[in-house]
Design a protein around this motif. Sequence first.
Motif, PDB file in Angstrom:
ATOM      1  N   ALA A 171       3.356   6.075 -11.081  1.00 31.60           N
ATOM      2  CA  ALA A 171       2.906   4.898 -10.942  1.00 31.60           C
ATOM      3  C   ALA A 171       1.352   4.815 -11.034  1.00 31.60           C
ATOM      4  O   ALA A 171       0.719   5.817 -10.619  1.00 31.60           O
ATOM      5  N   ALA A 172       0.826   3.713 -11.894  1.00 32.21           N
ATOM      6  CA  ALA A 172      -0.389   3.764 -12.060  1.00 32.21           C
ATOM      7  C   ALA A 172      -0.734   2.207 -11.740  1.00 32.21           C
ATOM      8  O   ALA A 172      -0.194   1.309 -11.962  1.00 32.21           O
ATOM      9  N   ASP A 173      -1.975   2.100 -10.943  1.00 34.50           N
ATOM     10  CA  ASP A 173      -2.541   0.791 -10.561  1.00 34.50           C
ATOM     11  C   ASP A 173      -1.205  -0.099  -9.695  1.00 34.50           C
ATOM     12  O   ASP A 173      -1.506  -1.315  -9.998  1.00 34.50           O
ATOM     13  N   VAL A 174      -0.407   0.479  -9.028  1.00 37.53           N
ATOM     14  CA  VAL A 174       0.601  -0.289  -8.240  1.00 37.53           C
ATOM     15  C   VAL A 174       0.102  -0.711  -6.848  1.00 37.53           C
ATOM     16  O   VAL A 174       0.371  -1.682  -6.360  1.00 37.53           O
ATOM     17  N   ALA A 175      -0.833   0.170  -6.384  1.00 42.83           N
ATOM     18  CA  ALA A 175      -1.525  -0.162  -4.969  1.00 42.83           C
ATOM     19  C   ALA A 175      -2.868  -0.923  -5.245  1.00 42.83           C
ATOM     20  O   ALA A 175      -3.856  -0.479  -5.396  1.00 42.83           O
ATOM     21  N   ALA A 176      -2.254  -2.274  -5.335  1.00 41.90           N
ATOM     22  CA  ALA A 176      -3.529  -3.026  -5.807  1.00 41.90           C
ATOM     23  C   ALA A 176      -3.520  -4.546  -4.906  1.00 41.90           C
ATOM     24  O   ALA A 176      -2.339  -4.873  -4.638  1.00 41.90           O
ATOM     25  N   VAL A 177      -4.433  -4.966  -4.745  1.00 43.12           N
ATOM     26  CA  VAL A 177      -4.312  -6.293  -3.826  1.00 43.12           C
ATOM     27  C   VAL A 177      -3.525  -7.286  -4.225  1.00 43.12           C
ATOM     28  O   VAL A 177      -2.916  -8.085  -3.635  1.00 43.12           O
ATOM     29  N   PRO A 178      -3.365  -7.517  -5.744  1.00 38.54           N
ATOM     30  CA  PRO A 178      -2.175  -8.665  -6.111  1.00 38.54           C
ATOM     31  C   PRO A 178      -0.920  -8.290  -5.620  1.00 38.54           C
ATOM     32  O   PRO A 178      -0.230  -9.229  -5.379  1.00 38.54           O
ATOM     33  N   TYR A 179      -0.566  -7.144  -5.223  1.00 42.27           N
ATOM     34  CA  TYR A 179       0.698  -6.592  -4.804  1.00 42.27           C
ATOM     35  C   TYR A 179       0.786  -6.379  -3.234  1.00 42.27           C
ATOM     36  O   TYR A 179       1.669  -5.622  -2.803  1.00 42.27           O
ATOM     37  N   GLU A 180      -0.250  -7.017  -2.507  1.00 39.46           N
ATOM     38  CA  GLU A 180      -0.383  -6.477  -1.275  1.00 39.46           C
ATOM     39  C   GLU A 180       0.667  -6.819  -0.299  1.00 39.46           C
ATOM     40  O   GLU A 180       1.169  -5.978   0.447  1.00 39.46           O
ATOM     41  N   GLU A 181       1.451  -7.843  -0.489  1.00 37.71           N
ATOM     42  CA  GLU A 181       2.571  -8.075   0.331  1.00 37.71           C
ATOM     43  C   GLU A 181       3.666  -7.569   0.151  1.00 37.71           C
ATOM     44  O   GLU A 181       4.743  -7.156   0.938  1.00 37.71           O
ATOM     45  N   ALA A 182       3.766  -6.678  -1.128  1.00 37.20           N
ATOM     46  CA  ALA A 182       4.723  -5.711  -1.270  1.00 37.20           C
ATOM     47  C   ALA A 182       4.491  -4.210  -0.930  1.00 37.20           C
ATOM     48  O   ALA A 182       5.336  -3.332  -1.384  1.00 37.20           O
ATOM     49  N   TYR A 183       3.273  -3.896  -0.259  1.00 34.13           N
ATOM     50  CA  TYR A 183       3.190  -2.579   0.039  1.00 34.13           C
ATOM     51  C   TYR A 183       4.124  -1.714   0.606  1.00 34.13           C
ATOM     52  O   TYR A 183       4.514  -0.485   0.326  1.00 34.13           O
ATOM     53  N   GLU A 184       4.613  -2.316   1.758  1.00 28.52           N
ATOM     54  CA  GLU A 184       5.893  -1.724   2.448  1.00 28.52           C
ATOM     55  C   GLU A 184       7.201  -1.292   1.417  1.00 28.52           C
ATOM     56  O   GLU A 184       7.483  -0.325   1.666  1.00 28.52           O
ATOM     57  N   ALA A 185       7.391  -2.518   0.728  1.00 23.98           N
ATOM     58  CA  ALA A 185       8.646  -2.064  -0.197  1.00 23.98           C
ATOM     59  C   ALA A 185       8.025  -1.072  -1.175  1.00 23.98           C
ATOM     60  O   ALA A 185       9.054  -0.512  -1.480  1.00 23.98           O
ATOM     61  N   LEU A 186       6.957  -1.005  -1.655  1.00 24.98           N
ATOM     62  CA  LEU A 186       6.510  -0.151  -2.715  1.00 24.98           C
ATOM     63  C   LEU A 186       6.572   1.331  -1.997  1.00 24.98           C
ATOM     64  O   LEU A 186       7.219   2.215  -2.671  1.00 24.98           O
ATOM     65  N   VAL A 187       6.202   1.598  -0.820  1.00 28.29           N
ATOM     66  CA  VAL A 187       6.016   2.910  -0.335  1.00 28.29           C
ATOM     67  C   VAL A 187       7.638   3.205   0.005  1.00 28.29           C
ATOM     68  O   VAL A 187       8.177   4.557  -0.402  1.00 28.29           O
ATOM     69  N   GLN A 188       8.451   2.340   0.296  1.00 32.52           N
ATOM     70  CA  GLN A 188       9.726   2.722   0.609  1.00 32.52           C
ATOM     71  C   GLN A 188      10.493   3.009  -0.657  1.00 32.52           C
ATOM     72  O   GLN A 188      11.509   3.938  -0.769  1.00 32.52           O
ATOM     73  N   SER A 189      10.125   2.282  -1.850  1.00 33.99           N
ATOM     74  CA  SER A 189      10.803   2.611  -3.016  1.00 33.99           C
ATOM     75  C   SER A 189      10.429   3.862  -3.718  1.00 33.99           C
ATOM     76  O   SER A 189      11.144   4.649  -4.229  1.00 33.99           O
ATOM     77  N   LEU A 190       8.977   4.315  -3.362  1.00 38.24           N
ATOM     78  CA  LEU A 190       8.700   5.752  -3.869  1.00 38.24           C
ATOM     79  C   LEU A 190       9.337   6.806  -3.137  1.00 38.24           C
ATOM     80  O   LEU A 190       9.849   7.542  -3.797  1.00 38.24           O
ATOM     81  N   LEU A 191       9.626   6.561  -1.884  1.00 37.96           N
ATOM     82  CA  LEU A 191      10.404   7.651  -1.150  1.00 37.96           C
ATOM     83  C   LEU A 191      11.775   7.632  -1.371  1.00 37.96           C
ATOM     84  O   LEU A 191      12.234   8.840  -1.376  1.00 37.96           O
ATOM     85  N   SER A 192      12.308   6.475  -1.621  1.00 35.50           N
ATOM     86  CA  SER A 192      13.827   6.601  -1.956  1.00 35.50           C
ATOM     87  C   SER A 192      14.084   7.002  -3.341  1.00 35.50           C
ATOM     88  O   SER A 192      15.231   7.823  -3.649  1.00 35.50           O
ATOM     89  N   LEU A 193      13.289   7.144  -4.307  1.00 30.27           N
ATOM     90  CA  LEU A 193      13.521   7.669  -5.686  1.00 30.27           C
ATOM     91  C   LEU A 193      13.098   8.911  -5.972  1.00 30.27           C
ATOM     92  O   LEU A 193      13.497   9.437  -6.925  1.00 30.27           O
ATOM     93  N   VAL A 194      12.249   9.493  -5.074  1.00 28.56           N
ATOM     94  CA  VAL A 194      11.887  10.944  -5.484  1.00 28.56           C
ATOM     95  C   VAL A 194      12.821  11.688  -4.799  1.00 28.56           C
ATOM     96  O   VAL A 194      13.456  11.650  -3.631  1.00 28.56           O
ATOM     97  N   SER A 195      13.242  12.821  -5.388  1.00 27.44           N
ATOM     98  CA  SER A 195      14.215  13.752  -4.981  1.00 27.44           C
ATOM     99  C   SER A 195      13.461  14.839  -3.913  1.00 27.44           C
ATOM    100  O   SER A 195      12.225  14.762  -3.859  1.00 27.44           O
ATOM    101  N   PRO A 196      14.200  15.389  -2.878  1.00 28.53           N
ATOM    102  CA  PRO A 196      13.462  16.108  -1.715  1.00 28.53           C
ATOM    103  C   PRO A 196      12.539  17.100  -2.304  1.00 28.53           C
ATOM    104  O   PRO A 196      11.584  17.487  -1.559  1.00 28.53           O
ATOM    105  N   GLU A 197      12.791  17.387  -3.515  1.00 30.47           N
ATOM    106  CA  GLU A 197      11.681  18.747  -3.949  1.00 30.47           C
ATOM    107  C   GLU A 197      10.893  18.085  -5.080  1.00 30.47           C
ATOM    108  O   GLU A 197       9.965  18.782  -5.643  1.00 30.47           O
ATOM    109  N   GLY A 198      11.033  16.798  -5.200  1.00 25.19           N
ATOM    110  CA  GLY A 198      10.094  16.416  -6.241  1.00 25.19           C
ATOM    111  C   GLY A 198       8.943  15.911  -5.674  1.00 25.19           C
ATOM    112  O   GLY A 198       8.459  15.954  -4.509  1.00 25.19           O
TER     113      GLY A 198
END
Length: 322
Positions: A171-198
């Motif tokens: 991911a590049a430039d996703v942690a940016a103020v235009p998307y501030e309302e979606a920060y929580e959803a973004l982190v949860q998405s990152l967490l759910s999409l990466v494998s345990p060893e990834g």
Amino acid sequence: RRMERRASASPTHRQQRKSDMSIVPFTYNNAFTEEVKLPERHFELFGRFLRIQQRYAADGKGGSALGFGKSAYNAAFVLSALLESNADIVEGKRVVELGCGPGLVAIAAALAKASRVLATDGDAEVLNLAAENFAANLNEEEAKAVAVAEFLWGDEEQRRALHGPFDVVLAADVAAVPYEEAYEALVQSLLSLVSPEGHVYLAYQRRHASEDAFFERLRLAFKEVEDLGREALHEDFRDSPISVFRCSRPSTSFVLEEAAPREFIREATEINNCTLLTAFKDRVDGGKALPEAFAARGVTEGDDAPGPDENAVDDFAEEDWK
């Protein structure tokens, strides 16, 4: 006579102009050109000359529905260059990119020989642009490894359709103020999409103190969030505000809302904002005056530690998104 004077002056004039010329070295970090607004940007990666089509529009959102998704920003190039110099990050692995924009990072992952690259974005028009760039910059065999999918962070139905988890999340430039309302959803998405060893590789350019709230969430959700350091960056950006982070997933399941109460995140963000405002004030008329925009945050002249204004809004200026 005028002709004679011109003729006699011409060699001297040409010699002067020649002596005034200088060679300016090329840099991707060009402060004099708004490259995100060009019809296309050019990059040299993996021995290829890449032409990335852009669709910027001066509509306050950079031409895309969700905001600023139709241009290749410098953080995307920095992450792509990291894959070029460290192809083992993705080689032979299943990769997903969040917020793919016009597709530069996904192209780099394909050229680094990822076994599968899924480029996602929440804007269908952005995905169409990315697909155009894949077709223009990848050969037929390379293009077979790349696909696009619509994914709006937090949409569980769309997330399941991605068929994760993945070995690597980019991911590049996703942690940016235009998307501030979606920060929580973004982190949860990152967490759910990466494998345990990834791992998650996140390229970030700091623009606003409110983005600290994202990193508070990120560090609570992941076992380790490591800044790869300046030497890991492309040489043109080692003195820039861009960083690349590598995140390792915790071994146990994690629910962000339970581990990171909203009040804690808000308090941490307010502390960071106050620090920024105080430091900025000290540089303006010796701390005696503040720009009008900062006054909206509840900062007054003479304050040493301004308190946050619960009702204040951080306005985002389009010109900051460069």
